[in-house]
Motif scaffolding. Structure first.
Motif, mmCIF file in Angstrom:
data_model
loop_
_atom_site.group_PDB
_atom_site.id
_atom_site.type_symbol
_atom_site.label_atom_id
_atom_site.label_comp_id
_atom_site.label_asym_id
_atom_site.label_seq_id
_atom_site.Cartn_x
_atom_site.Cartn_y
_atom_site.Cartn_z
ATOM 1 N N ASP A 339 0.852 -1.194 0.000
ATOM 2 C CA ASP A 339 0.000 0.000 0.000
ATOM 3 C C ASP A 339 0.889 1.247 0.000
ATOM 4 O OD1 ASP A 339 -1.843 1.975 0.375
ATOM 5 O OD2 ASP A 339 -2.766 1.107 2.155
ATOM 6 N N ARG A 340 0.647 2.156 -0.946
ATOM 7 C CA ARG A 340 1.439 3.391 -1.034
ATOM 8 C C ARG A 340 0.559 4.628 -0.876
ATOM 9 N NH1 ARG A 340 4.505 0.072 -0.280
ATOM 10 N NH2 ARG A 340 6.422 -0.502 -1.393
ATOM 11 N N SER A 341 -0.584 4.476 -0.248
ATOM 12 C CA SER A 341 -1.502 5.601 -0.095
ATOM 13 C C SER A 341 -1.220 6.434 1.145
ATOM 14 C CB SER A 341 -2.946 5.082 -0.027
ATOM 15 O OG SER A 341 -3.132 4.236 1.093
ATOM 16 N N GLN A 342 -0.133 6.134 1.864
ATOM 17 C CA GLN A 342 0.224 6.879 3.068
ATOM 18 C C GLN A 342 1.649 7.396 2.921
ATOM 19 O OE1 GLN A 342 0.087 3.523 3.028
ATOM 20 N NE2 GLN A 342 2.320 3.443 3.077
#
Length: 468
Positions: A339-342
């Motif tokens: 996940d790279r949404s943070q």
């Protein structure tokens, strides 16, 4: 040599059998704890399937057999069930079913056996809980229990001071001096080779020592207070934030219970204010704590906890009720690391177990597992509070209730910053203390109920002539 060792083993078993006929079950449970902590897996073990045999596990099996033998002979009377007992049964059932239904495949990466963790970190502590709960307790048995833990605390304090001073010649067992074994070399880490466990044990042993002070002689009081000071110092030398917070919180608990009611609120207010000021003033130094690694590594350890929380909550949202399976956080978290949404990175936790007991249980066993475990800790707290505040209880039993609450405070704080279920000696210690406190509280409540019934019956007898 093998013949000599066999003769020594037979003599030790005969001596243990003779001692077991008269000894308190609680004292023997405490001896199991001491042997397990000082002479644990790193000292000696023999492989037997997924569960390595160690000295403490052999002693535990013998202790359970002794409990069954005494029960069969009618030497023990069951105490009424408590909410903590039902919560423990629910927790064991939930975790065991989760394990059976979610066993990993043959090629799924797992650094340690999940079955080993289930048995050693949950079922074995439950056995100690049962032994301590059924143990008949009086003032003498409680004092002996405190004395055994105080002796362990003195040994750990001496070992921690020797470790940090580099006096390896007086450190026992010798493997503590090996930097290739265990974790946290350079801090006070003790025979478990883990500074978190060392700090928790020292904090709990400190309060066992403190409970012996009121009825000791003047000289012994000075020695006991000095031992408490040494233990507190070595807790600081663990350089582990959770153990510092746990010791501070447990200190507030004990002070609140032992301070006169009129002074309790001002004292706790001043202590909380002073602690808050100290925390704010030293926040940067606490976050960037210099230990055996650099301060930047310590700060990164704090940042990793944000990643654990983020990944855990995503996993929980996908499996809210049952979780991903007991022991499966290690491999089931891997898809979530991409996940790279943070803004913070997640990859650094790829090879790690969870760092929060509560979040770990929530992720692995869902709301059911966490709720049962929280109910267990809450039930222990309720029984400890009732015992600590019961005016009709002997002073030693009230001290046992206070001690249980202090131990629960230390455990709860450490569990919020580490997954204690991977440090099974801490589970063993807490559940032994919990079993003793719950058993004593249940018997006390039963005596109180009998006393109320007798008073009511006497009142009826006194009123009978007037009614006629």
């Amino acid at each position: 040599m093998p013949i000599a060792l066999a003769l020594i083993a037979v003599a030790a078993l005969l001596l243990a059998a003779a001692f077991a006929r008269r000894a308190s079950l609680l004292s023997m449970a405490a001896i199991v704890l001491v042997v397990g902590y000082v002479f644990g897996h790193s000292f000696w073990h023999a492989n037997l399937g997924p569960i390595p045999l160690t000295l403490d596990r052999l002693l535990l099996m013998g202790l359970v057999a002794l409990l069954a033998w005494r029960w069969k002979r009618g030497e023990l009377s069951p105490a009424p069930l408590a909410g903590a007992d039902w919560a423990l049964a629910a927790c064991l059932a939930c975790l065991s079913i989760s394990f059976l239904l979610n066993r990993p495949g043959e090629f799924v990466p797992q650094p340690t056996s999940i079955l080993w963790r289930l048995i050693v970190a949950f079922w074995a502590p439950a056995a100690l809980y049962l032994v301590a709960r059924q143990a008949p307790l009086g003032p003498r048995e409680v004092r002996v229990f405190f004395a055994i833990l105080a002796g362990l605390g003195v040994y750990l304090a001496f070992t921690g001071l020797a470790e940090t001073a580099g006096a390896w010649a007086v450190v026992f067992p010798r493997y503590i001096a090996d930097p290739e074994q265990g974790l946290h070399f350079g801090r006070a880490r003790g025979p478990e080779l883990n500074s978190v466990s060392m700090g928790a044990y020292l904090g709990i042993c400190l309060w066992a020592t403190w409970m012996l002070v009121p009825k000791a002689s003047r000289l012994m009081q000075l020695l006991l207070v000095g031992a408490c000071g040494a233990m507190a110092l070595v807790v600081l030398l663990t350089y582990t934030r959770s153990t510092w917070l746990g010791l501070g919180l447990s200190g507030l608990v004990v002070a609140g219970l032992q301070t006169p009611r009129r002074l309790r609120a001002p004292m706790l207010g001043i202590a909380c204010l002073a602690g808050g000021v100290l925390l704010v003033a030293a926040w940067d130094k606490i976050i960037g704590l210099e230990r055996e690694d650099s301060g930047s590594v310590s700060a990164h350890s704090v940042q990793q906890r944000e990643a654990f929380v983020y990944v855990s909550m995503n996993m929980f949202r996908d499996n809210p009720l049952w979780g991903v399976g007991f022991g499966r956080f290690y491999d089931r978290k891997l898809p979530y690391l991409s996940d790279r949404s943070q803004s913070f990175e997640l990859e650094s936790i790829r090879g790690l177990h969870h760092h929060n007991t509560y979040l770990g249980l929530l992720t692995e066993t869902g709301l059911l597992g966490l709720a049962s475990y929280a109910a267990l800790l809450g039930g222990i707290g309720v029984c400890g509070w009732r015992l600590a505040t019961a005016p009709e209880a002997e002073p030693e039993l009230r001290a046992l209730g206070q001690f249980a609450l202090a131990a629960l405070a230390i455990y709860s704080v450490n569990a919020a910053l580490h997954d204690i279920t991977h440090i099974h000696p801490d589970q063993w210690l807490l559940m032994t203390i919990a079993g003793a406190a719950v058993g004593a509280e249940r018997r006390l409540m039963a005596r109180r109920a009998v006393g109320v019934q007798q008073s009511a019956f006497s009142g009826q007898l006194r009123d009978a002539p007037a009614a006629c």
